[in-house]
Design a protein around this motif. Structure first.
Motif, short mmCIF file in Angstrom:
data_model
loop_
_atom_site.label_atom_id
_atom_site.label_comp_id
_atom_site.label_asym_id
_atom_site.label_seq_id
_atom_site.Cartn_x
_atom_site.Cartn_y
_atom_site.Cartn_z
N LYS A 290 10.27 -9.81 3.16
CA LYS A 290 10.22 -7.77 2.91
C LYS A 290 9.81 -7.30 4.27
O LYS A 290 10.76 -6.85 4.36
N GLN A 291 9.13 -8.48 4.77
CA GLN A 291 9.11 -7.95 5.95
C GLN A 291 10.27 -8.31 7.04
O GLN A 291 10.78 -7.05 7.80
N LEU A 292 10.68 -8.75 7.41
CA LEU A 292 12.18 -9.51 8.46
C LEU A 292 13.48 -7.93 7.88
O LEU A 292 13.78 -7.47 8.23
N LEU A 293 13.69 -8.31 6.20
CA LEU A 293 14.30 -6.70 5.90
C LEU A 293 13.87 -5.27 6.01
O LEU A 293 15.26 -4.72 6.63
N ASN A 294 12.58 -5.06 6.25
CA ASN A 294 12.14 -4.15 6.40
C ASN A 294 12.08 -3.48 7.79
O ASN A 294 12.13 -1.98 8.70
N LYS A 295 11.64 -4.82 9.06
CA LYS A 295 11.70 -4.55 9.75
C LYS A 295 13.62 -4.22 10.57
O LYS A 295 13.58 -3.19 11.40
N GLU A 296 14.10 -4.13 9.80
CA GLU A 296 15.92 -4.45 9.83
C GLU A 296 16.46 -3.29 9.90
O GLU A 296 16.76 -2.61 10.07
N VAL B 34 23.07 -12.84 11.72
CA VAL B 34 22.12 -14.34 11.22
C VAL B 34 22.19 -14.68 12.25
O VAL B 34 20.89 -15.24 12.65
N LYS B 35 23.13 -15.44 12.85
CA LYS B 35 23.02 -16.20 14.38
C LYS B 35 21.70 -15.86 15.57
O LYS B 35 21.63 -16.45 16.15
N GLU B 36 21.90 -14.78 15.43
CA GLU B 36 20.80 -14.08 16.35
C GLU B 36 19.55 -13.74 16.37
O GLU B 36 18.46 -13.85 17.14
N LEU B 37 19.31 -14.05 14.75
CA LEU B 37 17.78 -13.71 14.51
C LEU B 37 17.29 -15.74 14.49
O LEU B 37 16.00 -15.88 14.48
N VAL C 130 6.34 -18.63 5.63
CA VAL C 130 7.63 -19.19 4.83
C VAL C 130 7.78 -18.36 3.19
O VAL C 130 6.43 -19.27 2.87
N SER C 131 7.49 -16.84 2.93
CA SER C 131 7.22 -16.53 1.50
C SER C 131 8.15 -15.74 1.21
O SER C 131 9.04 -14.94 1.61
#
Length: 468
Positions: A80-86, A95-98, A74-75
């Motif tokens: 940023k990586q999770l948002l960029n992937k989206e 949110v509930k899906e992820l 968790v950082s």
């Protein structure tokens, strides 16, 4: 028992833009049930280290052996990586899906959702979350995922006081079943269950402590204070500043030599030290390092048999010892042994204005103020009234370096300042030298045994082996 082991591991982590953060020659074991805290300044390499821990750093050399089954990080980079992937995959996930993970702990997830008041956010699109909300999302997901090892890089960032307290309680409970590695900058956020500490600097894990006693931990936290403190060293005394040497060539030795009873210590040594040209002087025991320094300070009688210019004076032309020593600050292990007076830490620093062992003159208000600034700079302001002899060995050594520096000498000679120090205090001394070099108010000569033991800011080297 599960563990992760690094042997001579080197790797890198690509940052934002073109920057890359590197790890060098990492030797590190993290065992199941241990809880680590990584400390260090901005850019020290903590993020690269945690990325290597969870297998996300580029592996360039050495070994990484991991028997933990599931590791999570968790950082801010993970956010940023999770948002960029989206964005890249043109998703618009809820949110509930992820937030649901395989084999996740349903009860714990419900507890964390309630803690962070996240219920109403479950039906929101992930890309609509704020930065703080995204951090809470990652915490809920990681802590409820039944991971064996969880790395938490600044987990309390963006959380209100109540949320921080509640999260800390949950972390204490989970520490019975999850191995944690923390990266924190605020010392008041350190969880009570931490068992191991590591200090990171320039991509290296330089110092580790397992269940340290109070003094060891205190030294490590003082090192961290110095890491984070302002680069600006305290200003000189106005009166002292007026006496500063204004020339460029501070010292010039031409074909210098020292011998005793026809035994040559060194010969044919040519050395010019220019202002703000920091030097590292190295050599084995008996190679002549101290003899050479004593030629400069005038403490070796053979200085009058050599061609030496110091601060504009040619040796042997009627200059006084004070003409030379007023421009020099000096620290050595021998001075430390001789400094046995029971005066306060504050007066120890002030004594540097007078080059005395002890304080026998009434200091000015300006000198007292400057000395207090130095104590704050090195993290010893709370010890200003403590007797020098009652301080730890490491604190004494740091104080004596500051004593040598307080008058902002034209030339600061540090003769093996790390001798006798443990690793945490050695790192404190080296970091303080770096900051003094960067301040460029004094020219530094740093003396040690090993030319390879380099300090950032020192770019000139003299090896005594070259003059035998």
């Amino acid at each position: 028992m599960q563990s992760i082991q690094f042997q001579q591991f080197s790797g890198s982590l690509q940052g934002q833009g073109q920057s890359s953060y590197c790890i060098h020659n990492l030797h590190w074991h993290v065992n199941e049930g241990e809880h680590w805290l990584l400390l260090g300044g901005n850019g020290a390499g903590k993020s690269a280290l945690t990325a290597a821990l969870v297998g996300e750093a580029k592996h360039e050399n050495g070994q990484r052996v991991c028997t933990f089954k599931k590791l999570l990080l968790v950082s801010s980079d993970a956010q940023k990586q999770l948002l960029n992937k989206e964005l890249e995959e043109e998703k618009n996930s809820l949110v509930k899906e992820l937030i649901i993970d395989k084999n996740y702990n349903i009860d714990l997830r419900k507890q964390l959702i309630k803690l962070f008041k996240f219920d109403e956010l479950l039906t929101r699109h992930f890309r609509k979350l704020s930065t703080g909300e995204t951090r809470k999302f990652l915490l809920i997901k990681a802590l409820s995922s039944n991971a064996d090892l969880v790395v938490l890089d600044e987990p309390f960032d963006g959380l209100d006081v109540q949320s921080c307290q509640q999260l800390n309680k949950i972390l204490i409970e989970l520490s019975q079943t999850i191995t944690f590695v923390f990266v924190l900058n605020r010392l008041d956020e350190i969880p009570s269950f931490i068992t191991h500490y590591g200090y990171v600097n320039q991509g290296c894990l330089l110092h580790t402590l397992a269940k340290p006693d109070s003094e060891q931990l205190s030294d490590l936290l003082k090192l961290l204070h110095l890491e984070h403190t302002s680069l600006d060293v305290p200003s000189p005394d106005t009166e002292q500043e007026q006496k500063a040497f204004t020339g460029n060539a501070l010292v010039k030795l031409s074909n210098a030599k020292v011998s005793y009873s026809d035994v040559s210590i060194f010969k044919n040594l040519n050395w010019t030290i220019k202002k703000h040209q920091h030097w590292q002087l190295s050599g084995a025991n008996g190679s002549g390092k101290t003899c050479l320094l004593n030629l400069i300070t005038g403490d070796n009688p053979q200085c009058y048999n050599n061609d030496i210019e110091v601060f504009g004076f040619k040796r042997g032309t009627g200059e006084s010892i004070w003409d030379i020593k007023q421009h020099i600050g000096f620290i050595s292990n021998a001075l430390h042994m001789d400094y046995r007076v029971s005066i306060s830490a504050l007066n120890t620093v002030i004594s540097g204005f007078y080059d005395s062992i002890g304080l026998y003159q009434k200091p000015s208000d300006a000198q007292i103020n400057i000395a207090q600034q130095w104590l704050t700079f090195i993290g010893l302001s709370d010890k200003q009234n403590t007797s020098f002899t009652q301080l730890s060995y490491g604190d004494q050594r740091i104080l004596l370096i500051v004593r040598a520096m307080v008058k902002h000498p034209t030339l600061l000679i540090l003769d093996e300042p790390c001798l006798g120090l443990d690793e945490a205090n050695r790192q404190r001394v080296l970091l303080l030298i770096e900051k003094i070099c960067a301040a460029n108010t004094s020219t530094v000569i740093y003396v040690n045994h090993h030319a390879a033991d380099k300090i950032k800011g020192i770019e000139n080297y003299l090896k005594m082996e070259d003059f035998h």
